[in-house]
Write an enzyme that holds these catalytic residues in place. Structure first.
Site, mmCIF file in Angstrom:
data_model
loop_
_atom_site.group_PDB
_atom_site.id
_atom_site.type_symbol
_atom_site.label_atom_id
_atom_site.label_comp_id
_atom_site.label_asym_id
_atom_site.label_seq_id
_atom_site.Cartn_x
_atom_site.Cartn_y
_atom_site.Cartn_z
ATOM 1 N N GLU A 40 0.819 -1.212 0.000
ATOM 2 C CA GLU A 40 0.000 0.000 0.000
ATOM 3 C C GLU A 40 0.851 1.258 0.000
ATOM 4 O OE1 GLU A 40 -2.940 0.090 -0.760
ATOM 5 O OE2 GLU A 40 -3.457 -2.011 -0.517
ATOM 6 N N TYR A 123 -6.122 6.747 3.698
ATOM 7 C CA TYR A 123 -6.239 5.688 2.716
ATOM 8 C C TYR A 123 -5.545 4.414 3.184
ATOM 9 C CZ TYR A 123 -5.295 2.476 -0.876
ATOM 10 O OH TYR A 123 -5.197 1.292 -1.523
ATOM 11 N N ASP A 141 -9.340 5.281 -2.734
ATOM 12 C CA ASP A 141 -8.191 5.679 -3.550
ATOM 13 C C ASP A 141 -8.728 6.367 -4.801
ATOM 14 O OD1 ASP A 141 -9.314 3.448 -4.772
ATOM 15 O OD2 ASP A 141 -7.458 3.100 -5.868
#
Length: 329
Positions: A40, A123, A141
């Site tokens: 991520e 996020y 996102d």
DNA sequence: AAGCCGGGGCG
DNA sequence: CGCCCAGGCTT
């Protein structure tokens, strides 16, 4: 917010599409929350194809959070070399050390614990909760923001406070029920990446088009206007002496920790030995490189070994250009 | 809220 | 050439 959509049917349609058409990605094969977090952070503002080789090398070299915590910053930056946004690499390094120190080497699943870790924002915290722990979370996102803005024909700027609240509320509402958070958010993301794409989406093969309220999907999502591109010029000194090249370790916020050509005053009446242009965030930079004496702040590196130092791409390219022009002479 | 941080791919 | 990308941090 009023939802007139049949959420279970929407979930079912998209989940079935995902089982058929979803992407196969390396970080979806792991159950390690640490490797999910690595992926991520690498994926922040970076496309999937660019990340895949870096992620595979990373999983090989630092398979556990302890391995990363024990590594040196040099090793970490070297492995990140070329991926950009180098503060992410330093944050990920600190992330590993804090996970070991504060959580006994186990990546936490609580939103507050995650948000307190370096490099983890809204996020990434949501993504780790959803993809590593299969917990409900507002994963927003660029892909999911676009899908949700179109699905609900939302014209609020997605990068405004009001737009983000709308998207977050919508994202949580849509994953209510028995659906797996990991499955649902993966499916929504892949829909945005492969069907509900920027510009003209492929509505003809969208599994949830019957639920979509967008009148003009190609105009969504809306975003706030961004700053104009500014042209700037910089002069840098290249010193190659006795088979050694002189480089400076960047201390400022830009390229911190990477080896760069030292910035110099442009020498009057000289022509640059190398001239190139590169974009960086909102600037277009013209880099003019001059032959120079060793800058006081620089250190000599062996002509072979410097190739392996962590270095921003434009500086690496400038040296390569200089070497190719020098061999012609 | 706005500015700053890289690099690459694609139209 | 401009746009966009599995954003976060600092001011």
């Amino acid at each position: 917010m009023v939802f007139t959509v049949d959420i279970p049917e929407l979930q079912c349609n998209l989940a079935n599409w995902f089982r058929r058409e979803g992407r196969s990605l390396p970080w979806r094969d792991t159950v390690s929350p640490y490797l999910v977090a690595v992926s991520e952070i690498m994926l922040q503002q970076t496309r999937v194809p660019a990340v895949i080789p870096y992620f595979l090398r990373w999983a090989e070299k630092f398979p556990s959070v302890q391995d990363l915590a024990e590594a040196s910053e040099e090793e970490v930056l070297a492995l990140w070399q070329g991926l950009g946004y180098y503060s992410r690499a330093r944050n990920l390094h600190r992330f590993a050390r804090e996970v070991c120190r504060r959580f006994g080497g186990q990546v936490p699943s609580g939103e507050g614990d995650l948000l307190a870790l370096p490099g983890v924002g809204d996020y990434t915290a949501a993504a780790v909760r959803a993809f590593a722990f299969d917990l409900p979370a507002p994963v927003i996102d660029g892909n999911i923001a676009r899908v949700l803005a179109r699905l609900f024909d939302c014209h609020l700027p997605v990068d405004s406070a009001a737009g983000k609240k709308f998207l977050s509320d919508a994202a949580m509402k849509l994953q209510e029920g028995e659906i797996s958070s990991r499955l649902w958010n993966s499916a929504l993301m892949d829909l945005g990446a492969t069907v509900c794409i920027p510009g003209e989406p492929a509505c003809g093969r969208c599994p949830v088009r019957e639920f979509c309220k967008a009148k003009h999907p190609s105009t969504l999502p809306k975003k706030k206007a961004k700053a104009e591109i500014t042209r700037i010029s910089e002069a840098r000194g290249l010193c190659f002496l006795n088979g050694k090249i002189w480089l400076e370790k960047s201390a400022g916020p830009r390229w911190k920790g990477l080896w760069i050509l030292p910035e110099i005053e442009e020498p009057p009446g000289c022509e640059p030995v190398v001239c190139l242009e590169y974009p960086i965030t909102r600037y277009k930079v013209t880099m003019r490189v001059f032959d120079s004496l060793p800058a006081p702040s620089s250190e000599a590196h062996d002509a072979e070994a410097f190739q392996n130092l962590p270095m921003p791409s434009p500086h690496r390219r400038a040296i390569a250009l200089w070497m190719s022009s020098a061999t012609k002479k």
